[in-house]
Write an enzyme that holds these catalytic residues in place. Structure first.
Site, short mmCIF file in Angstrom:
data_model
loop_
_atom_site.label_atom_id
_atom_site.label_comp_id
_atom_site.label_asym_id
_atom_site.label_seq_id
_atom_site.Cartn_x
_atom_site.Cartn_y
_atom_site.Cartn_z
CB SER A 93 -0.97 -0.07 1.33
OG SER A 93 -1.46 1.17 1.63
CD GLU B 32 -2.20 5.40 4.53
OE1 GLU B 32 -1.94 5.54 5.63
OE2 GLU B 32 -2.57 6.20 3.82
CE1 TYR C 106 -4.04 -1.53 5.69
CE2 TYR C 106 -2.85 0.60 4.95
CZ TYR C 106 -3.45 -0.73 4.59
OH TYR C 106 -3.80 -1.05 3.28
P1 NAP Z 1 -11.58 -4.60 2.08
O1 NAP Z 1 -12.63 -4.35 1.05
O2 NAP Z 1 -11.31 -4.17 3.37
O3 NAP Z 1 -11.58 -6.34 2.14
C1 NAP Z 1 -10.53 -6.85 2.92
C2 NAP Z 1 -10.77 -8.49 3.08
O4 NAP Z 1 -9.89 -9.12 3.95
C3 NAP Z 1 -12.28 -8.85 3.31
O5 NAP Z 1 -12.45 -10.11 2.36
C4 NAP Z 1 -12.24 -9.51 4.75
O6 NAP Z 1 -13.04 -10.65 4.90
C5 NAP Z 1 -10.46 -10.04 4.54
N1 NAP Z 1 -10.16 -10.49 6.05
C6 NAP Z 1 -9.95 -9.71 6.82
N2 NAP Z 1 -9.33 -10.35 7.91
C7 NAP Z 1 -9.28 -11.44 7.34
C8 NAP Z 1 -8.45 -12.70 8.13
N3 NAP Z 1 -7.96 -12.63 9.25
N4 NAP Z 1 -8.56 -13.93 7.44
C9 NAP Z 1 -9.13 -14.08 6.33
N5 NAP Z 1 -9.66 -13.00 5.67
C10 NAP Z 1 -9.43 -11.73 6.13
O7 NAP Z 1 -10.16 -4.25 1.18
P2 NAP Z 1 -9.83 -3.86 -0.21
O8 NAP Z 1 -10.11 -2.51 -0.48
O9 NAP Z 1 -10.48 -4.81 -1.11
O10 NAP Z 1 -8.14 -4.06 -0.31
C11 NAP Z 1 -7.57 -5.23 -0.49
C12 NAP Z 1 -6.06 -5.34 0.04
O11 NAP Z 1 -5.55 -4.13 -0.57
C13 NAP Z 1 -5.98 -5.25 1.38
O12 NAP Z 1 -4.87 -5.87 1.80
C14 NAP Z 1 -5.72 -3.65 1.42
O13 NAP Z 1 -5.09 -3.35 2.99
C15 NAP Z 1 -4.72 -3.52 0.44
N6 NAP Z 1 -4.68 -2.12 -0.05
C16 NAP Z 1 -6.00 -1.57 -0.48
C17 NAP Z 1 -5.91 -0.46 -1.22
C18 NAP Z 1 -7.24 0.37 -1.54
O14 NAP Z 1 -7.12 1.50 -1.91
N7 NAP Z 1 -8.55 -0.28 -1.60
C19 NAP Z 1 -4.91 0.10 -1.57
C20 NAP Z 1 -3.56 -0.65 -0.96
C21 NAP Z 1 -3.47 -1.56 -0.46
P3 NAP Z 1 -14.27 -10.36 5.61
O15 NAP Z 1 -15.53 -10.14 4.53
O16 NAP Z 1 -14.62 -11.85 6.22
O17 NAP Z 1 -14.24 -9.36 6.58
O1 F7E Z 2 -9.12 8.33 3.98
C1 F7E Z 2 -9.41 11.76 5.21
C2 F7E Z 2 -8.55 11.02 5.81
O2 F7E Z 2 -9.94 6.18 5.03
C3 F7E Z 2 -8.38 9.07 2.98
C4 F7E Z 2 -7.31 2.23 2.53
O3 F7E Z 2 -7.64 1.62 1.61
O4 F7E Z 2 -5.93 3.61 0.90
C5 F7E Z 2 -7.23 3.72 2.25
O5 F7E Z 2 -6.67 4.07 3.23
C6 F7E Z 2 -8.23 10.56 3.81
C7 F7E Z 2 -7.42 10.37 5.13
O6 F7E Z 2 -8.18 5.94 3.03
C8 F7E Z 2 -12.48 11.47 6.45
O7 F7E Z 2 -8.00 11.74 7.20
C9 F7E Z 2 -11.37 13.22 5.78
O8 F7E Z 2 -6.37 11.40 4.73
O9 F7E Z 2 -10.42 6.70 2.60
P1 F7E Z 2 -9.69 6.73 3.56
P2 F7E Z 2 -6.85 5.69 3.54
O10 F7E Z 2 -6.53 6.03 4.97
O11 F7E Z 2 -5.90 6.76 2.59
C10 F7E Z 2 -4.59 3.09 1.35
C11 F7E Z 2 -3.95 3.11 0.29
C12 F7E Z 2 -4.84 1.55 1.95
O12 F7E Z 2 -3.97 1.04 1.83
C13 F7E Z 2 -5.82 1.41 3.08
O13 F7E Z 2 -6.20 0.12 3.11
O14 F7E Z 2 -9.46 10.96 3.80
N1 F7E Z 2 -10.61 11.91 5.65
N2 F7E Z 2 -12.47 12.91 6.52
C14 F7E Z 2 -11.51 10.85 6.09
N3 F7E Z 2 -11.27 9.65 5.88
C15 F7E Z 2 -12.30 8.68 6.35
N4 F7E Z 2 -12.21 7.32 6.34
N5 F7E Z 2 -13.50 9.36 7.07
C16 F7E Z 2 -13.80 10.60 7.07
O15 F7E Z 2 -14.79 11.14 7.45
#
Ligand code: NAP
Ligand code: F7E
Length: 326
Positions: A123, A125, A147
């Site tokens: 990520s 992050e 995270y």
């Molecule tokens: P998400 O919607 O939160 O999905 C997370 C998945 O992980 C769900 O299917 C959840 O299952 C499963 N899970 C959580 N804990 C588990 C455990 N202990 N054992 C087995 N399964 C488990 O996440 P996403 O947005 O699709 O992201 C996919 C991956 O990419 C994650 O690793 C996230 O950190 C990473 N990532 C996301 C972003 C983004 O912007 N979306 C960016 C960079 C990296 P349940 O349905 O059972 O809860």
């Molecule tokens: O926040 C600001 C908050 O929670 C984005 C995950 O998929 O992407 C995600 O992490 C920004 C932050 O995503 C609210 O402070 C303002 O600056 O949508 P977010 P994230 O933290 O960037 C990375 C790449 C991952 O890997 C993670 O799994 O938005 N913000 N107001 C807020 N954020 C939330 N959630 N809620 C608010 O009300």
């Protein structure tokens, strides 16, 4: 027929990746964890074409059994505790899933079949308090949340198993990617769902935290394609996947309210309790390597993404019997 196993198949990315791999002719297996109520909403439409193995990233024997059952050629590790704010309230659990869970899965691969190709969901992050802009594969990490710290561990253990055991293991450093299937607590979906609810008269206002944060937001459907491409290369490597553009949360809010024909100032509030203990102020990725080596390009721009998500939330809520207001 190639076989793939996806952890996190019930999540946003898992559902798009399952669709992509089914379209490419894969036999697709999903790891699901046992729950008293199933949460298969995002993959309901695919369910009869998928195979499932019950396992948990916390439980090593269950991961080994899942690999023995599915016999995959490729494993995509998308499961994680992925919501950044929860990583401050549950830091140890986040580390167990998001960090050590990666080692458990890599160990299971080594034991069952070291020829399996492995994708780790790293990520942006990890860049946190950025040391360089834009961020590339060579930018040093400076994570700003439990995270982010856990993802740095997951990234380096993937690199380490590649170098130690010659595994075909890739880490995709993906910047924020969103869709109508995004969890409701993430800011894009919170905004588009909030806008739709206000438009339907179901809510009057939307409360947010830091509106100044900047993110590089893309469409999840595009990003899962990059994951697949990484595992089709001759050599395992790490790649940044991003659009190369950055926007503030404020801009996201403005676009979403404008698209629904609503006055942003009349409906948006801020609450300091939503400000994070440590913030990631600016993310913008350099996807040059992914473009050059993987031939990958994003197909949806930021404005298109916001419109897609607002429209989808409006449609979903209209179907649920809401009534619009101007
Ligand atoms: P998400 O919607 O939160 O999905 C997370 C998945 O992980 C769900 O299917 C959840 O299952 C499963 N899970 C959580 N804990 C588990 C455990 N202990 N054992 C087995 N399964 C488990 O996440 P996403 O947005 O699709 O992201 C996919 C991956 O990419 C994650 O690793 C996230 O950190 C990473 N990532 C996301 C972003 C983004 O912007 N979306 C960016 C960079 C990296 P349940 O349905 O059972 O809860
Ligand atoms: O926040 C600001 C908050 O929670 C984005 C995950 O998929 O992407 C995600 O992490 C920004 C932050 O995503 C609210 O402070 C303002 O600056 O949508 P977010 P994230 O933290 O960037 C990375 C790449 C991952 O890997 C993670 O799994 O938005 N913000 N107001 C807020 N954020 C939330 N959630 N809620 C608010 O009300």
């Amino acid at each position: 027929m190639p076989r793939a196993l996806i952890t996190g198949i019930t999540g946003q990315d898992g559902s798009y990746l399952a669709e992509l791999l089914l379209d490419k002719g894969y036999e697709v297996w999903g790891v699901v964890r046992r729950a008293s109520t199933e949460s298969y909403e995002r993959i309901e439409h695919l369910r009869d074409r998928l195979h499932f193995a019950q396992a948990d990233l916390l439980d090593q024997p269950s991961l080994t059994a899942a690999l023995q059952q599915a016999e995959p050629d490729e494993v995509y590790n998308l499961a994680a505790q992925s919501f950044v704010p929860t990583s401050w309230t549950q830091p140890v659990l986040t580390a167990e899933f998001t960090a050590v869970g990666v080692t458990r899965l890599l160990e299971a691969i080594r034991q069952v079949n070291p020829a399996i190709r492995f994708y780790q969901a790293s990520s942006s992050e990890m860049f946190g308090r950025v040391l360089e802009t834009p961020q590339s594969e060579d930018t040093p990490f400076y994570p700003r949340s439990p995270y982010g710290v856990a993802k740095v561990y997951g990234h380096y253990i993937t690199v380490n198993y590649r170098e130690s055991y010659d595994l075909f293991a890739c880490s995709g450093i993906l910047f924020n990617h969103e869709s109508p299937r995004r969890g409701l607590e993430f800011v894009t979906r919170k905004v588009t769902n909030g806008v739709a609810r206000i438009k339907m008269g179901l809510d009057d206002h939307l409360t947010l935290g830091n509106l100044d944060a900047r993110r590089d937001w893309g469409f999840a459907g595009d990003y899962v394609d990059a994951m697949w491409r990484m595992l089709q290369q001759d050599e395992p490597e790490d790649y940044v996947v991003a659009t190369g553009e950055t926007h503030t949360v404020e801009r996201l809010v403005q676009l979403a309210f404008d698209h629904a024909g609503l006055d942003r100032d009349a409906h948006v509030r801020t609450d300091p309790s939503l400000i994070r203990p440590a913030e990631v102020d600016l993310l913008v990725g350099d996807p040059a390597k992914a473009k050059e080596k993987l031939g990958w390009e994003p197909s949806v721009d930021f404005e298109g993404l916001v419109r897609m998500m607002v429209d989808a939330d409006l449609e979903r809520l209209s179907g649920a019997g809401g009534a619009t207001r101007g």
